[in-house]
Design a protein around this motif. Structure first.
Motif, mmCIF file in Angstrom:
data_model
loop_
_atom_site.group_PDB
_atom_site.id
_atom_site.type_symbol
_atom_site.label_atom_id
_atom_site.label_comp_id
_atom_site.label_asym_id
_atom_site.label_seq_id
_atom_site.Cartn_x
_atom_site.Cartn_y
_atom_site.Cartn_z
ATOM 1 N N LEU A 56 -3.155 2.386 14.643
ATOM 2 C CA LEU A 56 -1.873 2.738 15.267
ATOM 3 C C LEU A 56 -1.244 3.971 14.634
ATOM 4 C CD1 LEU A 56 -0.187 -0.762 15.748
ATOM 5 C CD2 LEU A 56 -1.170 0.707 17.515
ATOM 6 N N ARG A 58 -0.672 7.644 13.290
ATOM 7 C CA ARG A 58 -1.147 8.966 13.720
ATOM 8 C C ARG A 58 -0.030 9.967 13.469
ATOM 9 N NH1 ARG A 58 0.864 6.549 18.260
ATOM 10 N NH2 ARG A 58 2.350 7.837 19.443
ATOM 11 N N LEU A 61 3.827 9.611 14.843
ATOM 12 C CA LEU A 61 4.332 8.242 14.921
ATOM 13 C C LEU A 61 5.409 8.040 13.870
ATOM 14 C CD1 LEU A 61 3.650 5.263 16.173
ATOM 15 C CD2 LEU A 61 2.748 4.884 13.866
ATOM 16 N N ALA A 84 1.084 8.997 9.909
ATOM 17 C CA ALA A 84 2.382 8.606 10.444
ATOM 18 C C ALA A 84 3.519 9.034 9.525
ATOM 19 C CB ALA A 84 2.430 7.098 10.655
ATOM 20 N N ASP A 112 9.096 4.416 16.475
ATOM 21 C CA ASP A 112 8.095 3.963 17.439
ATOM 22 C C ASP A 112 7.526 2.604 17.058
ATOM 23 O OD1 ASP A 112 8.033 6.548 18.886
ATOM 24 O OD2 ASP A 112 7.144 7.282 17.007
ATOM 25 N N LEU A 113 7.667 2.236 15.789
ATOM 26 C CA LEU A 113 7.025 1.019 15.290
ATOM 27 C C LEU A 113 7.863 0.438 14.162
ATOM 28 C CD1 LEU A 113 3.251 0.605 14.509
ATOM 29 C CD2 LEU A 113 4.922 0.069 12.728
ATOM 30 N N LEU A 142 7.351 -0.748 18.890
ATOM 31 C CA LEU A 142 6.323 -1.760 18.696
ATOM 32 C C LEU A 142 6.674 -2.605 17.471
ATOM 33 C CD1 LEU A 142 2.978 0.221 19.179
ATOM 34 C CD2 LEU A 142 4.150 -1.206 20.857
ATOM 35 N N ASP A 164 4.071 -7.312 19.171
ATOM 36 C CA ASP A 164 2.961 -6.509 19.684
ATOM 37 C C ASP A 164 1.674 -6.728 18.907
ATOM 38 O OD1 ASP A 164 4.169 -4.778 21.878
ATOM 39 O OD2 ASP A 164 5.591 -4.494 20.241
ATOM 40 N N ALA A 189 0.698 -2.204 22.684
ATOM 41 C CA ALA A 189 0.064 -1.712 21.462
ATOM 42 C C ALA A 189 -1.290 -1.078 21.762
ATOM 43 C CB ALA A 189 -0.097 -2.852 20.466
ATOM 44 N N TRP A 190 -2.024 -1.633 22.704
ATOM 45 C CA TRP A 190 -3.308 -1.027 23.068
ATOM 46 C C TRP A 190 -3.134 0.413 23.532
ATOM 47 C CZ3 TRP A 190 -7.554 -2.255 21.159
ATOM 48 C CH2 TRP A 190 -8.055 -3.542 21.085
ATOM 49 N N GLU A 191 -2.025 0.695 24.201
ATOM 50 C CA GLU A 191 -1.784 2.060 24.683
ATOM 51 C C GLU A 191 -1.629 3.046 23.532
ATOM 52 O OE1 GLU A 191 1.586 1.987 27.228
ATOM 53 O OE2 GLU A 191 0.615 0.749 28.776
ATOM 54 N N ARG A 192 -1.243 2.545 22.339
ATOM 55 C CA ARG A 192 -1.023 3.413 21.183
ATOM 56 C C ARG A 192 -2.229 3.476 20.239
ATOM 57 N NH1 ARG A 192 4.605 3.745 20.106
ATOM 58 N NH2 ARG A 192 5.730 3.441 22.082
#
Length: 360
Positions: A56, A58, A61, A84, A112-113, A142, A164, A189-192
């Motif tokens: 997750l 990156r 982020l 991140a 974002d998280l 997330l 998530d 979460a899969w999208e990220r």
């Protein structure tokens, strides 16, 4: 002639059937109360946690990482290594995070998280997960939860809380071994998740998705350890036989008894009951007495331990996790603590402490 070594089934464990992995994931999904995808990872739960951060994290982020022990600090480090931008929100040593602190941090900047550990075995504390999840959801972040210690000992409804990612391991409240871990992951979460690279990695959730989920969950990538998966299957079967609600109630009963007895011995509570873990009870020690001194004067065979990390020498941990969540274990720990405190000159009333534990 050298006599043959004693026979053991460990190196000759029968193969774990490829069709057996999906039922394990489904059983874990039921434990977590989720319809999200469940992934199985070979290795202790720290591997799963690092895989989540690596997959997750990156550049770009923005993560709010709540730190209430070394585990949260490690997670923040893994996110940073993945590129991140991480803000660590650090609680007072040995204490749960303040909900006001989380709210203020989320109001001060967009994230974002949000990452948090649910229950901390290092200090016997419980973070306010439900409220933190609500704050994060309201801001579109997330929510990543380390539930390794809490699953089975505390109620945890992944879908109900809108989590998530929830990472678990069977070695704590579930009473199993540490060789396999698991996590649930939401569509958001899969999208990220970072895409799979040319070279597969045990830390890539995308590789697990492509190598297991996308192939119909027929076989895990690599060479799974049969012994570890047989152990996981037996653990989950035992939990289902006892019942999740009964397992959680057993931990809650043990925790109430340990807290009541410890309070009667030391006169001080480490945290309030609503912020105390059902897995480990932290007994706040009287002024002038350290955990090291208690452990040095405890009777042989005791299972008491100090806290782990800053402030840990000011408490003693009573472990009632998994198979230890029993009345006799709690009473034995209280006897050991009472004898150590008495040897250090602290006035104790063991009978009153045991009665308080029994009443609780």
């Amino acid at each position: 002639m050298t006599p043959p070594a004693p026979w053991t089934p460990l190196p000759d464990a029968p193969a774990f059937p490829a069709t057996g992995f999906a039922p394990l994931a489904d059983a874990i999904g039921r434990l977590l109360g989720t319809s999200n995808d469940v992934l199985l990872l070979q290795g202790e739960a720290v591997v799963a946690l690092e895989a989540v951060a690596q997959s997750l994290g990156r550049p770009g982020l923005r993560a709010l990482n709540i730190v209430t022990s070394m585990y949260g600090r490690w997670f923040g480090g893994w996110l940073r290594r993945a590129g991140a931008e991480v803000q660590d929100l650090v609680a007072r040593p040995g204490q749960p995070i303040s909900l006001n602190a989380v709210s203020e941090a989320l109001d001060a900047a967009p994230f974002d998280l949000v990452a948090v550990v649910h229950a901390e075995s290092a200090y016997g504390i419980l973070n306010p997960l439900e409220e933190i999840a609500a704050l994060a959801r309201a801001r579109g972040a997330l929510i990543v939860v380390d539930a390794v210690a809490s699953v089975g000992g505390h109620r945890l409804e992944v879908d109900g809380l809108g989590l998530d990612v929830a990472v678990i391991g069977p070695q704590k409240s579930l009473g199993g071994q540490a060789g396999v871990s698991a996590l649930s992951i939401s569509p958001a979460a899969w999208e990220r998740v970072a895409p799979a690279d040319e070279a597969p990695s045990i830390l890539s959730l995308a590789d697990l998705r492509d190598g297991w989920l996308a192939t119909g969950r027929l076989a895990l990538p690599g060479t799974p350890s049969a012994l570890e998966f047989h152990a996981l299957a037996a653990t989950l079967a035992r939990v289902e036989q006892e019942g999740l609600a009964a397992l959680q109630a057993r931990h809650a009963d043990a925790a109430r008894a340990a807290r009541a007895g410890a309070l009667a011995l030391t006169g001080r509570a480490w945290v309030s009951p609503d912020r105390a873990s059902n897995l480990v009870t932290a007994a706040a020690l009287p002024p002038g007495i350290t955990a090291a001194a208690v452990l040095a004067h405890a009777p042989a065979g005791h299972t008491l331990s100090a806290g782990v990390g800053p402030g840990g020498d000011g408490l003693i941990r009573l472990n009632h996790t998994g198979p230890r969540a029993r009345k006799d274990v709690v009473l034995g720990d209280l006897v050991a603590l009472a004898r150590a405190l008495g040897a250090l000159g602290h006035a104790v009333d063991l009978a009153a402490a045991l009665a308080a534990a029994a009443d609780a």
